[in-house]
Design an enzyme around this catalytic site. Structure first.
Site, PDB file in Angstrom:
ATOM      1  N   ASP A  32      -8.371   4.300  -3.505  1.00  0.00           N
ATOM      2  CA  ASP A  32      -7.260   3.299  -2.401  1.00  0.00           C
ATOM      3  C   ASP A  32      -7.108   2.513  -3.611  1.00  0.00           C
ATOM      4  O   ASP A  32      -7.459   1.560  -4.717  1.00  0.00           O
ATOM      5  CB  ASP A  32      -8.173   2.670  -1.418  1.00  0.00           C
ATOM      6  CG  ASP A  32      -7.140   2.164  -1.172  1.00  0.00           C
ATOM      7  OD1 ASP A  32      -5.840   1.613  -1.389  1.00  0.00           O
ATOM      8  OD2 ASP A  32      -7.578   0.503  -0.120  1.00  0.00           O
ATOM      9  N   HIS A  78      -2.127   0.396   7.171  1.00  0.00           N
ATOM     10  CA  HIS A  78      -2.619   1.210   5.601  1.00  0.00           C
ATOM     11  C   HIS A  78      -3.064   2.247   5.045  1.00  0.00           C
ATOM     12  O   HIS A  78      -2.604   3.092   6.058  1.00  0.00           O
ATOM     13  CB  HIS A  78      -3.858   0.610   4.749  1.00  0.00           C
ATOM     14  CG  HIS A  78      -4.601   0.658   3.663  1.00  0.00           C
ATOM     15  ND1 HIS A  78      -3.861  -0.168   2.976  1.00  0.00           N
ATOM     16  CD2 HIS A  78      -5.211   1.037   2.736  1.00  0.00           C
ATOM     17  CE1 HIS A  78      -4.064   0.006   1.662  1.00  0.00           C
ATOM     18  NE2 HIS A  78      -5.464   0.725   1.859  1.00  0.00           N
ATOM     19  N   CYS A  95       0.876  -0.765   0.220  1.00  0.00           N
ATOM     20  CA  CYS A  95      -0.717  -0.279  -0.314  1.00  0.00           C
ATOM     21  C   CYS A  95       0.936   1.014   0.091  1.00  0.00           C
ATOM     22  O   CYS A  95       0.563   2.067  -0.810  1.00  0.00           O
ATOM     23  CB  CYS A  95      -1.038   0.117   1.340  1.00  0.00           C
ATOM     24  SG  CYS A  95      -0.483  -0.398   2.810  1.00  0.00           S
TER      25      CYS A  95
END
Lengths: 305, 657
Positions: free
Chosen positions: B470, B454, B410
């Site tokens: 995202d 994250h 991420c």
């Protein structure tokens, strides 16, 4: 040693038929170094019992027939002047024996009765200022007729207290009596009895009896019993400390005969009627001593544990 | 030469044994954070003390003691880099606790050691406040109590377990008092704050993100926080727990900006709200976790201009707070020029390839939203791979990631995307936090661990404010929908370091069930017990007493304590039981048992006679038991074979069967 004692009891039971419990109590009494009073009607086997005990235990045996004209000297002995030596020589009376049968003790006068007093309690007699020890062991078995019979003098309480137990033989059962009638003469059987125990063993047994343990809890039970006699509404007076000692001694002997080296309440309960019966007097009984009803109430009402 | 007085004052053998056991138990939980050479020191000292007891060795003389003391102090200094700070202080305390063993000659010395032990037990709460740790601490306390009891015995006592029994009784009797004090004792604010132990808060988000950091978090199964929702739990893909934003990029790392601290955020609540409460583990950082856009009414929490919740002071111990979020809120529809500039900031040089690509995209898509969609599509369609073991990246990390390695997690995706957006002239920033979590159905809460950390992207558009996207979702949707563990099923390295981690055995249903229940229990421990602080105490007391008056509270406390002690005393001495003799009590019990079966012993009846009377009516199996009991009783009560209540009770238990 216990087997020898059991053998003695067994042998006596061959002569006195159907009275196992009384015989065992009598043996208990002797083991506890106590004296025995047998109260019963004439002809119930009192004399035979005492004689049989003396035989199987191998004790020297004397018998005094108490009568109203019996004098203390007849019991204890007298000093007689010996012309040859010019001195008084003591002739011991029948009391100098190991087992003394005082037959029909309540027929004698109180004066003669009390001549036995010192002998029974102290194991010695004092005659004309000299104290003489009695043999060891020394048992007195006294018999008496129930006081309601004519020509008797009640034993004084002090005298009664000196007997560890008061037994009553009672009529035999029909079966025992049948056996008695069919069997040989008692007198003959008595002569056939052999000593079954050594004197040393008997003395040792007596010593062991006094070593039987009485725990705190057991002593408490005896104290409860004694206390109950002293506070009982129907009793004129309670047990003396000598009475409680007697109770413990008898219970120890019974426990010993039962093969235990400690006393349990059941032992006390077995000996209680015969040990305390003659030491208590009911409040509203004019002459009678003791009451089996009151003793029974002690057994049921005093907490055993 | 030993005099009689010395012998009397010596430490009894059993007490010494319990003292050594207690010392081991006290030290064990500290082993996680004290230098390991202390184990050696302890073993040495314990062996020495035992040899002293056996009269093989003498006590150390003053020189030896001084050398040991200075040497250990120096060793602590070396291994902890100083003598100040919680770690070093506790290490010193334990060293002293161990060395004191060599000085324990008399009972008085042993008392000092025992009380020192109690204090050391308390210090372990500074490092671990979990349910297990709390339960464990009962063990050393029990052993210390046993040592204390043993100290009062004669040196000839032979029953090693007797002190333990008494100690357990003491501890059990203390429990009601403990509960009372827990509920009623005023929670005072600490007069000074303790420095946090070093190893706390080392896991968790930090204020900067260099791709690689988050991978470390990914390996840690440590708990970050738990959240309990007032209503239904939202879908896992909705659970974006914001911790902080990282707008500054220096070419390698994304970091926070201090400028947010001062300005007020502008936002408008829209749509439905979600309420939840969060219990977070100590993080040593002030920022809290919330869903967008969170707000809290707690007075020491404030909403910062980048929409994160922040506490006035760092969270150094487990902290519970209540928050409400509006997921559809409109966030900061206006930004001034200076602010926009800040979110467009890029290093002057570097990552030229990406900058060129951004310009090409800009040329292709004039609409910002379209450009963002195109970027996301790019991540989705190209051969990007989600992994926690990305290759090391060089100087132009974004270029290398986007165009050659294509492998990352991420942080890589979010960083690269924000870089690209900024290069294309769209204000954007990296948001760091946690995503998802494990839903505990039993307890109805979400449990978020460090590996749920994250990073995602927010870009700004005039009038629409900040919007979240995202990129990781495009690459590995399962990471978002089902969590990291699903996404990394192939990567066996996850949790490899910890074969005992129950997370390794998630595929076994009952293990998982057990783990969930355990987590639930822990959650209750955190909320009900550790969370019972000043506020909740006052709320609770208000509910029960109407108002909270410290005077009334104090009186209640004293009165209840007196009542509890009185009850314990009553229970111990049982004045209503006229029978004081324990043997007699057992007998009474025996008689009650038989009376219930219809056999009553008469007052004047001896036990043998009783048995004679009833044994015919007893069932065969009971005859034996009753006889054994009676014989045992007789043996103990009349034959004076020594009272042994335990045997008698065992015999009674047989009768009761």
């Amino acid at each position: 040693m216990r087997t020898q004692l059991e053998a003695c009891i067994h042998a006596v039971n061959q002569v006195i038929l159907g009275k196992e419990h009384a015989v065992r109590l009598a043996m208990t009494c002797l083991l506890a170094r106590g004296h025995l009073l047998i109260e019963d009607l004439p002809g119930m086997g009192k004399t035979t019992l005492s004689h049989a005990l003396a035989q199987v235990l191998g004790l020297s045996y004397q018998r005094i027939q108490f009568t109203s004209d019996l004098l203390p000297g007849d019991i204890l002995g007298t000093s007689v002047f010996d012309r040859e030596t010019g001195q008084f020589i003591f002739h011991p009376g029948p009391v100098f024996t190991e087992l003394l049968l005082a037959d029909e003790i309540n027929r004698a006068t109180p004066k003669s009765q009390s001549a036995l007093l010192e002998a029974m309690e102290e194991g010695q007699v004092t005659i004309e200022g000299a104290t003489r020890p009695l043999p060891e062991p020394f048992f007195v078995i006294a018999t008496q007729n129930p006081v309601s019979q004519g020509g008797t003098f009640n034993l004084p309480e002090s005298q009664l207290d000196r007997f560890l137990m008061r037994l009553s033989l009672g009529y035999p059962s029909a079966a025992a009596e049948r056996q008695l009638l069919q069997g040989a003469a008692r007198r003959q059987l008595l002569t056939q009895l052999q000593p079954l125990i050594e004197r040393a063993d008997l003395l040792a047994a007596q010593q062991q009896v006094s070593d039987v343990r009485a725990s705190e809890a057991l002593i408490s039970y005896i104290l409860r019993l004694v206390e109950a006699t002293r506070t009982h509404a129907q009793l004129a007076f309670g047990l003396s400390p000598r009475g409680s000692l007697a109770l413990l001694a008898a219970a120890k002997a019974w426990a010993f005969l039962a093969g235990r080296d400690y006393v349990i309440p059941e032992d006390v309960q077995v000996v209680l009627p015969v040990v305390v019966g003659h030491r208590l007097r009911e409040q509203n009984s004019a002459s009678g001593v003791g009451s089996s009803a009151v003793v029974q109430s002690l057994l049921t009402d005093v907490p055993a544990l | 030469m030993t005099t009689a007085a010395q012998v009397r004052d010596d430490i009894p053998r059993i007490s010494l044994m319990w003292l050594l056991i207690a010392q081991a138990l006290v030290i064990i939980p500290h082993l996680l954070h004290v230098p390991l050479w202390l184990i050696g020191v302890w073993l040495g000292c314990a062996a020495w003390r035992v040899q002293v007891f056996r009269m093989r060795w003498p006590f150390p003389n003053a020189w030896v003691k001084a050398a040991l003391m200075i040497g250990s102090g120096f060793a602590v200094y070396l291994s902890r880099g100083g003598l100040v700070g919680l770690d070093a202080a506790v290490a010193l305390l334990i060293t002293a606790f161990i060395l004191k063993l060599l000085e324990v000659r008399t009972r008085r010395d042993a008392l000092v050691l025992i009380f020192l032990g109690f204090f050391t037990v308390v210090t372990s709460y500074l490092f671990a406040d979990s349910l297990l740790a709390a339960l464990y601490s009962l063990l050393p306390v029990l052993a210390l109590l046993a040592a204390l009891v043993g100290l009062q015995q004669s040196g000839f006592a032979r029953e090693p377990l007797a002190p333990l029994k008494l100690a357990s009784k003491l501890l059990a009797q203390a429990i009601p008092l403990m509960l009372l004090l827990f509920v009623l004792f005023p929670r005072l604010e600490p007069l000074w704050s303790l420095p946090q132990p070093k190893d706390k808060g080392t896991t968790g988000l930090s204020s900067s993100m260099t791709p690689g950091d988050l991978a470390e978090l990914g390996q840690s199964a440590a708990l970050a926080f738990r959240a309990r929702f007032d209503g239904a739990i939202p879908a896992q893909s909705q659970l974006y727990w914001r911790a902080l934003t990282l707008p500054n990029f220096d070419g390698r790392s994304w970091s926070i900006s201090e400028r947010f601290e001062r300005s007020e955020p502008q936002w408008q609540a829209q749509g439905e709200s979600i309420s939840y409460s969060i219990i977070m583990q100590p993080s040593t950082q002030p920022w809290l976790f919330s869903l967008d856009v969170g707000s809290s009414e707690q007075e020491d929490i404030r909403l910062m201009s980048d929409f994160r919740l922040q506490r006035r002071t760092p969270v150094n111990r487990t902290y519970q707070y209540q928050a409400t979020s509006w997921p559809q809120a409109l966030r900061q529809p206006q930004l001034n020029q200076r602010q926009q500039q800040e979110f467009l900031q890029l290093p002057r040089t570097g990552n030229q390839q990406t900058r060129d690509w951004a310009q090409r995209l800009r040329g292709q898509y004039h609409d910002d939203d379209a450009l963002v969609s195109a970027l996301l599509r790019h991540f989705n369609q190209e051969l990007y791979h989600y992994t926690l073991k990305p290759p090391l990246l060089g100087r132009d990390s974004v270029d290398e990631f986007l165009f050659s390695s294509l492998r990352g997690f991420c942080a890589h995706y979010a960083g690269a995307m924000v870089f690209t957006l900024r290069a294309a002239g769209i204000p954007a920033r990296v948001v760091a936090g946690y995503q998802g979590g494990e839903i505990n159905q039993a307890g109805q809460f979400v449990q978020v661990r460090q590996f749920d950390a994250h990073a995602w992207v927010e870009y700004w558009q005039r009038g629409q404010g900040w919007r979240s996207v995202d990129p990781t979702f495009e690459v590995a949707p399962e990471r978002i929908e089902r969590g990291l563990q699903e996404a990394l099923q192939d990567e066996s390295e996850l949790f490899q370091g910890d074969i005992f981690s129950p997370l390794r055995y998630q595929h076994i249903a009952w293990v998982n069930q057990l783990r969930m229940s355990w987590e639930n229990l822990n959650h209750s421990w955190q909320t009900k017990i550790l969370g019972y602080q000043r506020d909740s105490q006052q709320a609770w007391l208000k509910q029960w007493f109407g108002k909270v008056d410290w005077q009334v509270l104090g009186l209640t406390l004293v009165a209840s304590a007196a009542l509890i002690i009185a009850l314990i005393v009553l229970w111990m001495f049982k004045p209503w039981q006229r029978q004081t003799d324990p043997v007699q009590r057992v007998l009474n019990h025996f008689q009650r048992v038989l009376r219930r079966r219809g056999f009553k012993r008469e007052t004047g009846e001896g036990l043998r006679d009783f048995y004679q009377r009833i044994h015919q009516q007893l069932p065969q199996s009971q005859q034996q038991a009753v006889r054994v009991f009676i014989e045992t009783y007789e043996q103990q009560q009349y034959a004076e074979q020594g009272q042994d209540l335990a045997t008698l009770r065992r015999a009674l238990a047989q009768v009761k069967k």
